[in-house]
Structure formats: structure tokens, C-alpha cells
Motif scaffolding. Structure first.
Motif, PDB file in Angstrom:
ATOM      1  N   ARG A   1       0.926  13.709  21.623  1.00  0.00           N
ATOM      2  CA  ARG A   1      -0.464  13.613  22.043  1.00  0.00           C
ATOM      3  C   ARG A   1      -1.144  12.512  21.243  1.00  0.00           C
ATOM      4  NH1 ARG A   1      -0.239  19.595  21.227  1.00  0.00           N
ATOM      5  NH2 ARG A   1       0.214  20.539  23.242  1.00  0.00           N
ATOM      6  N   PRO A   2      -2.182  11.898  21.780  1.00  0.00           N
ATOM      7  CA  PRO A   2      -2.858  10.840  21.029  1.00  0.00           C
ATOM      8  C   PRO A   2      -3.289  11.270  19.637  1.00  0.00           C
ATOM      9  CG  PRO A   2      -3.583  10.845  23.304  1.00  0.00           C
ATOM     10  CD  PRO A   2      -2.722  12.053  23.139  1.00  0.00           C
TER      11      PRO A   2
ATOM     12  N   CYS B   1      -3.403  10.841  13.797  1.00  0.00           N
ATOM     13  CA  CYS B   1      -3.203  11.515  12.513  1.00  0.00           C
ATOM     14  C   CYS B   1      -2.331  10.659  11.595  1.00  0.00           C
ATOM     15  CB  CYS B   1      -2.575  12.880  12.735  1.00  0.00           C
ATOM     16  SG  CYS B   1      -2.233  13.809  11.225  1.00  0.00           S
ATOM     17  N   LEU B   2      -1.246  10.094  12.141  1.00  0.00           N
ATOM     18  CA  LEU B   2      -0.366   9.281  11.306  1.00  0.00           C
ATOM     19  C   LEU B   2      -1.086   8.025  10.824  1.00  0.00           C
ATOM     20  CD1 LEU B   2       2.598   9.589  10.354  1.00  0.00           C
ATOM     21  CD2 LEU B   2       3.188   7.838  12.033  1.00  0.00           C
ATOM     22  N   ALA B   3      -1.884   7.419  11.695  1.00  0.00           N
ATOM     23  CA  ALA B   3      -2.660   6.245  11.290  1.00  0.00           C
ATOM     24  C   ALA B   3      -3.672   6.606  10.209  1.00  0.00           C
ATOM     25  CB  ALA B   3      -3.353   5.635  12.502  1.00  0.00           C
ATOM     26  N   ASP B   4      -4.282   7.783  10.324  1.00  0.00           N
ATOM     27  CA  ASP B   4      -5.219   8.237   9.299  1.00  0.00           C
ATOM     28  C   ASP B   4      -4.499   8.448   7.968  1.00  0.00           C
ATOM     29  OD1 ASP B   4      -7.285   8.208  11.129  1.00  0.00           O
ATOM     30  OD2 ASP B   4      -7.244  10.384  11.501  1.00  0.00           O
ATOM     31  N   CYS B   5      -3.285   8.993   8.030  1.00  0.00           N
ATOM     32  CA  CYS B   5      -2.505   9.176   6.805  1.00  0.00           C
ATOM     33  C   CYS B   5      -2.219   7.834   6.142  1.00  0.00           C
ATOM     34  CB  CYS B   5      -1.190   9.893   7.118  1.00  0.00           C
ATOM     35  SG  CYS B   5      -1.337  11.653   7.496  1.00  0.00           S
ATOM     36  N   ARG B   6      -1.894   6.846   6.951  1.00  0.00           N
ATOM     37  CA  ARG B   6      -1.622   5.521   6.375  1.00  0.00           C
ATOM     38  C   ARG B   6      -2.864   4.959   5.692  1.00  0.00           C
ATOM     39  NH1 ARG B   6       0.414   0.365   9.891  1.00  0.00           N
ATOM     40  NH2 ARG B   6      -1.589   0.735  10.934  1.00  0.00           N
ATOM     41  N   ARG B   7      -4.006   5.109   6.325  1.00  0.00           N
ATOM     42  CA  ARG B   7      -5.235   4.605   5.712  1.00  0.00           C
ATOM     43  C   ARG B   7      -5.479   5.269   4.362  1.00  0.00           C
ATOM     44  NH1 ARG B   7      -6.987   3.846  11.104  1.00  0.00           N
ATOM     45  NH2 ARG B   7      -7.512   6.044  11.388  1.00  0.00           N
ATOM     46  N   ALA B   8      -5.271   6.585   4.295  1.00  0.00           N
ATOM     47  CA  ALA B   8      -5.500   7.314   3.052  1.00  0.00           C
ATOM     48  C   ALA B   8      -4.507   6.888   1.968  1.00  0.00           C
ATOM     49  CB  ALA B   8      -5.391   8.820   3.305  1.00  0.00           C
ATOM     50  N   VAL B   9      -3.246   6.729   2.347  1.00  0.00           N
ATOM     51  CA  VAL B   9      -2.223   6.318   1.378  1.00  0.00           C
ATOM     52  C   VAL B   9      -2.512   4.918   0.855  1.00  0.00           C
ATOM     53  CG1 VAL B   9       0.214   5.696   1.136  1.00  0.00           C
ATOM     54  CG2 VAL B   9      -0.416   7.836   2.265  1.00  0.00           C
ATOM     55  N   CYS B  10      -2.839   4.010   1.750  1.00  0.00           N
ATOM     56  CA  CYS B  10      -3.108   2.634   1.325  1.00  0.00           C
ATOM     57  C   CYS B  10      -4.326   2.555   0.410  1.00  0.00           C
ATOM     58  CB  CYS B  10      -3.294   1.742   2.550  1.00  0.00           C
ATOM     59  SG  CYS B  10      -1.764   1.417   3.455  1.00  0.00           S
ATOM     60  N   ALA B  11      -5.367   3.298   0.754  1.00  0.00           N
ATOM     61  CA  ALA B  11      -6.569   3.287  -0.080  1.00  0.00           C
ATOM     62  C   ALA B  11      -6.275   3.818  -1.478  1.00  0.00           C
ATOM     63  CB  ALA B  11      -7.667   4.107   0.579  1.00  0.00           C
ATOM     64  N   ALA B  12      -5.491   4.889  -1.549  1.00  0.00           N
ATOM     65  CA  ALA B  12      -5.203   5.519  -2.841  1.00  0.00           C
ATOM     66  C   ALA B  12      -4.238   4.703  -3.691  1.00  0.00           C
ATOM     67  CB  ALA B  12      -4.650   6.922  -2.626  1.00  0.00           C
ATOM     68  N   LEU B  13      -3.297   4.022  -3.057  1.00  0.00           N
ATOM     69  CA  LEU B  13      -2.260   3.309  -3.807  1.00  0.00           C
ATOM     70  C   LEU B  13      -2.532   1.814  -3.917  1.00  0.00           C
ATOM     71  CD1 LEU B  13       0.987   5.047  -2.454  1.00  0.00           C
ATOM     72  CD2 LEU B  13      -0.461   5.686  -4.394  1.00  0.00           C
ATOM     73  N   GLY B  14      -3.656   1.368  -3.404  1.00  0.00           N
ATOM     74  CA  GLY B  14      -4.010  -0.043  -3.511  1.00  0.00           C
ATOM     75  C   GLY B  14      -3.155  -0.949  -2.641  1.00  0.00           C
ATOM     76  N   LEU B  15      -2.753  -0.451  -1.482  1.00  0.00           N
ATOM     77  CA  LEU B  15      -1.928  -1.223  -0.557  1.00  0.00           C
ATOM     78  C   LEU B  15      -2.757  -1.670   0.638  1.00  0.00           C
ATOM     79  CD1 LEU B  15       1.175   1.174  -0.490  1.00  0.00           C
ATOM     80  CD2 LEU B  15       0.898  -0.904  -1.882  1.00  0.00           C
TER      81      LEU B  15
END
Length: 223
Positions: free
Chosen positions: A161-162, A167-181
Motif C-alpha cells: 500500500r502507498p 513509511c520507509l521514506a519517513d524512516c530514511r528521513r529520520a535516520v539521515c537527520a539523526a546520523l548526519g547523512l
């Protein structure tokens, strides 16, 4: 794939296609190889260990099934051309992969964190709220692994489902923000035979397609 990428404003930048040869003989993979393809995926350790030595060494193999810690060494020893492991779903597995890569003297192994975006109990993968902790563990505590992206599996009929893709894109945003990526530093592996076009339109950089390429899977008959 190219048309879906163009619709998403990514013309000229289609995602990577992983041709999933689960249950198919090495001869079928070789046929795809001779047609010019190089990236292949397998779900089971033994099947990949049996198949990889029969095929050219410039095949880039992705492991896309659930991996138990006690099978890590067997996989890494049998498949020197394993390019990416898409299904890291625990710190224990990540640490085992890290130490095994080091002991075998392999270069750092690219890995994806598998996220259960559908909430199904039958699916492997960390819950979305736990994705960052695992990504941080890999990024900061596993020097022989390279955090390369996030991965999710679709619904039981191999469609998503969309909201799973969002959700996966949101996870990437959170990971990148937290890890400086940068978001471009981490791939999104989502989309299979039934939903790869929608996945590409929603940002997938890596799609895993099996039956559309190789035909329906053929499982051994049950006794």
C-alpha cells in the motif's frame, strides 16, 4: 521501470533491478546474464551457495531473505561476490555479520536495514520506531559493514500500500537527520513484481523482481 522513473521526475535515473531467481535453475540466471543483466537476488542461503559458483564472478548477488546468525559464515564464505545483504533486522545479526566480514578479510559489506512497514506478524524486519536504533548500531558500531539503505517487503500478494512506501521514506528521513547523512546516501529497496512501478514513483532506488522475469516459481511437490 524507465517510464515509472520518468513519471516521478527521475528520467535517466531508473532504480537498480534485482532479478530474483528463487527456485529457478542456474541456467535461467545464465540466460539473463547473457542478455546483459548482472544483479541477481536469492532468498535462501543454500540455494545461493549452490547457484553462485556455477555463474560468472561478475554477478552482483543480493541476499533478500531472512538470515539466521548461524548461517552468516556459510553465506559469506560461499559467495565472495555477495554485493549487498538487504535483510538486516537485528543488532545481533549486524554484529555477527561485522565480525565475520572482518575474520574473512572481506571488504566492508553493504547492508540494508529491513523494516516491517505493514505491521504483519508474519513479516521479518524491525518496527519503524526501532529502525533508527539499528541503523545507528550499524553505522557507528560495525566498521566492517556499510549502511547502504532501508528495505521493506510488500503485502502477502506481493503488493504494498502507498502508506508502506511512505513509511520507509519517513524512516530514511529520520535516520539521515539523526546520523548526519544526506537522503541520497541511503537507498530505498521497495517494490516487487506486483508493485514495482508504484514503488519507483514513490522513490524506490532498488526493486526486486522475480516472477515477471523468470516466470512463476516452482516449488517441490509436498509428499
Amino acid at each position: 521501470m524507465a517510464a515509472a522513473a520518468a513519471r516521478a521526475g527521475r528520467a535517466g535515473r531508473p532504480p537498480r533491478l534485482v532479478a530474483v531467481s528463487k527456485t529457478k535453475p542456474a541456467e535461467a540466471v545464465r540466460e539473463a546474464y547473457e542478455a546483459g543483466h548482472r544483479v541477481f537476488g536469492e532468498n535462501y542461503v543454500q540455494e545461493l551457495a549452490d547457484k553462485a559458483p556455477l555463474l560468472p564472478q561478475d554477478c552482483a548477488w543480493h541476499f533478500i531473505g531472512h538470515l539466521q546468525s548461524n548461517k552468516v559464515k556459510a553465506l559469506l564464505e560461499a559467495v565472495p561476490n555477495l554485493a549487498l545483504l538487504e535483510t538486516v533486522d537485528s543488532a545481533k545479526l549486524a554484529s555477527k555479520l561485522d565480525s565475520t566480514v572482518a575474520s574473512l578479510g572481506r571488504p566492508p559489506l553493504a547492508v540494508f536495514v529491513q523494516v516491517n512497514t505493514s505491521g504483519e506478524e508474519s513479516k521479518y524486519g524491525v518496527e519503524p520506531q526501532d529502525c533508527l536504533a539499528l541503523a545507528r548500531h550499524i553505522h557507528e558500531q560495525c566498521p566492517h559493514l556499510r549502511l547502504a539503505g532501508l528495505m521493506t517487503i510488500g503485502m502477502p500478494d506481493y503488493t504494498s500500500r502507498p502508506e508502506n512506501f511512505r513509511c520507509l521514506a519517513d524512516c530514511r528521513r529520520a535516520v539521515c537527520a539523526a546520523l548526519g547523512l544526506q537522503e541520497g546516501d541511503l537507498e530505498l529497496s521497495m517494490g516487487m513484481s506486483g508493485d514495482f512501478e508504484a514503488a519507483i514513483e514513490m522513490g524506490s532506488t532498488n526493486v526486486r523482481v522475480g516472477s515477471t522475469i523468470f516466470g512463476a516459481r516452482q516449488y517441490p511437490a509436498k509428499a
